[in-house]
Design a protein around this motif. Structure first.
Motif, PDB file in Angstrom:
ATOM      1  N   SER A  51      -1.222   0.441  -5.566  1.00  0.00           N
ATOM      2  CA  SER A  51      -2.258   1.334  -6.081  1.00  0.00           C
ATOM      3  C   SER A  51      -2.248   2.679  -5.356  1.00  0.00           C
ATOM      4  O   SER A  51      -2.378   3.736  -5.986  1.00  0.00           O
ATOM      5  N   THR A 105       1.735   0.609 -10.541  1.00  0.00           N
ATOM      6  CA  THR A 105       1.072  -0.214  -9.537  1.00  0.00           C
ATOM      7  C   THR A 105       1.961  -1.374  -9.102  1.00  0.00           C
ATOM      8  O   THR A 105       1.998  -1.732  -7.916  1.00  0.00           O
ATOM      9  N   LEU A 110      -5.631   3.890 -13.923  1.00  0.00           N
ATOM     10  CA  LEU A 110      -5.659   3.536 -12.507  1.00  0.00           C
ATOM     11  C   LEU A 110      -7.087   3.491 -11.979  1.00  0.00           C
ATOM     12  O   LEU A 110      -7.428   2.623 -11.157  1.00  0.00           O
TER      13      LEU A 110
END
Length: 351
Positions: A116, A111, A87
């Motif tokens: 996010s 995601t 991430l």
């Protein structure tokens, strides 16, 4: 040690792992390549630590609960670390050497499903649950938690006890208590006391100072205990002469007892007979038939034994306890339904 060494010392590059050399051979090279492809470099560094923690447990450095907690924590960290790194690096959907297939795969779908920001929140919550369940430490609560505040009167709870204090004193006291508990040595680490350094009496049993204090404090209870001990020892030894000597010095004569008042046995029997008749009349008033077959008289109550007539249920007697007490002017009546081992119901009436 083999896994850590295989990760630190790779074989020759550019060739298949099965034909790669190196100090850990083809097995080490293939193991290193498989771990890096699966979970990446960060999680690969945590895998040898799992075995190391268990080794410390086998060597007696950790307890079973600590060993289990750290193994679960390191295993969970090896699963979550590639996701967080993917991430942060945006290394998805294509994996790299740091995140591995697992990190890129999980980060991509997190995601895609939660965005996010949602992916980071989920990762933080899972990490908090892992740390709280294994290490009993929650980073989220540490960041956003609050200390107990004082009420207008300054009443706070310290360890479950209410007392007068301010919030700052409460927090500092809690920190001091926690620090002292952490620094307190275990019973195994405390040195044992050397009995040879204690000044003792001739028999080496009681310290001299304690013996003097005990001798000064000796009173009537101690004398009584010693006398009882001597009598018990004489009884065990079978020497009844010593027992009579001890007893004759202390026990009073029976002449000190007040004689019991004379009792009119016939008057008491007539009163009990009248109580039985009154009880049977009260039962017939409530349409409960039966025969009085006996009674047992004690110092406080008398139990009348009643054989129920045909068709009378035992629970009818139990339901009439308060009504019978009212009819016989008694404070309370106890029903024994039925009397164990007898074919009768017991009604206990105060004398």
């Amino acid at each position: 040690m083999f896994i850590a060494g295989a990760l630190l010392f790779p074989g020759r590059g550019g060739v298949a792992c099965a034909t790669s050399g190196g100090v850990f051979g083809p097995v080490g090279s293939c193991l290193r390549e498989g771990i890096l492809v699966a979970v990446g470099g960060v999680a690969a560094a945590l895998i040898p630590l799992v075995a190391a923690v268990h080794a410390l447990r086998l060597f007696g450095r950790f307890g079973p609960a600590t060993d289990r907690s750290w193994i679960v924590f390191l295993g969970g960290a090896a699963i979550l670390a590639p996701i967080g790194l993917a991430l942060a690096r945006r290394a998805f959907p294509e994996p790299d050497i740091w995140t591995g297939v697992w990190g890129s795969f999980a980060a991509y779908y997190l995601t895609a499903g939660f965005g996010s920001a949602g992916a980071w929140i989920i990762l933080a919550l899972v990490l908090s649950v892992l740390m709280a369940a294994t290490l009993a430490w929650n980073p989220v609560r540490m960041l956003v938690g609050h200390r107990p505040s004082a009420s207008p009167r300054g009443l706070v709870l310290i360890g479950g006890i209410e007392g007068e204090a301010d919030a700052g004193a409460d927090a500092s006291a809690a920190v001091r208590t926690s620090t002292s508990n952490m620094l307190e040595p275990s019973p195994e680490e405390m040195p044992a006391m050397d009995p040879s350094l204690i000044e003792t009496d001739v028999e080496g049993v009681i310290p001299l100072a304690a013996a003097r204090r005990k001798k000064d404090r000796k009173g009537k209870p101690d004398v009584g205990v010693e006398r009882d001990t001597a009598i018990a020892a004489a009884i065990e030894a079978g020497d009844m002469d010593d027992v009579e000597i001890f007893a004759s010095d202390e026990l009073p004569t029976p002449d000190l007892l007040t004689p019991a008042p004379p009792r009119n046995a016939e008057l008491g029997k007539r009163e009990l007979d009248a109580m039985g008749v009154k009880l049977m009349d009260a039962l017939r008033t409530f349409r409960v038939e039966g025969d009085l077959i006996g009674r047992t008289t004690g110092p406080v109550v008398t139990q009348f034994e009643i054989a129920p007539a045909s068709g009378v249920k035992v629970r009818q007697f139990a339901n009439l306890a308060n009504d019978l007490a009212l009819a016989m002017r008694a404070p309370s009546i106890r029903i024994v339904a039925p009397i164990p081992g007898r074919g009768a119901v017991g009604v206990e009436v105060p004398n």
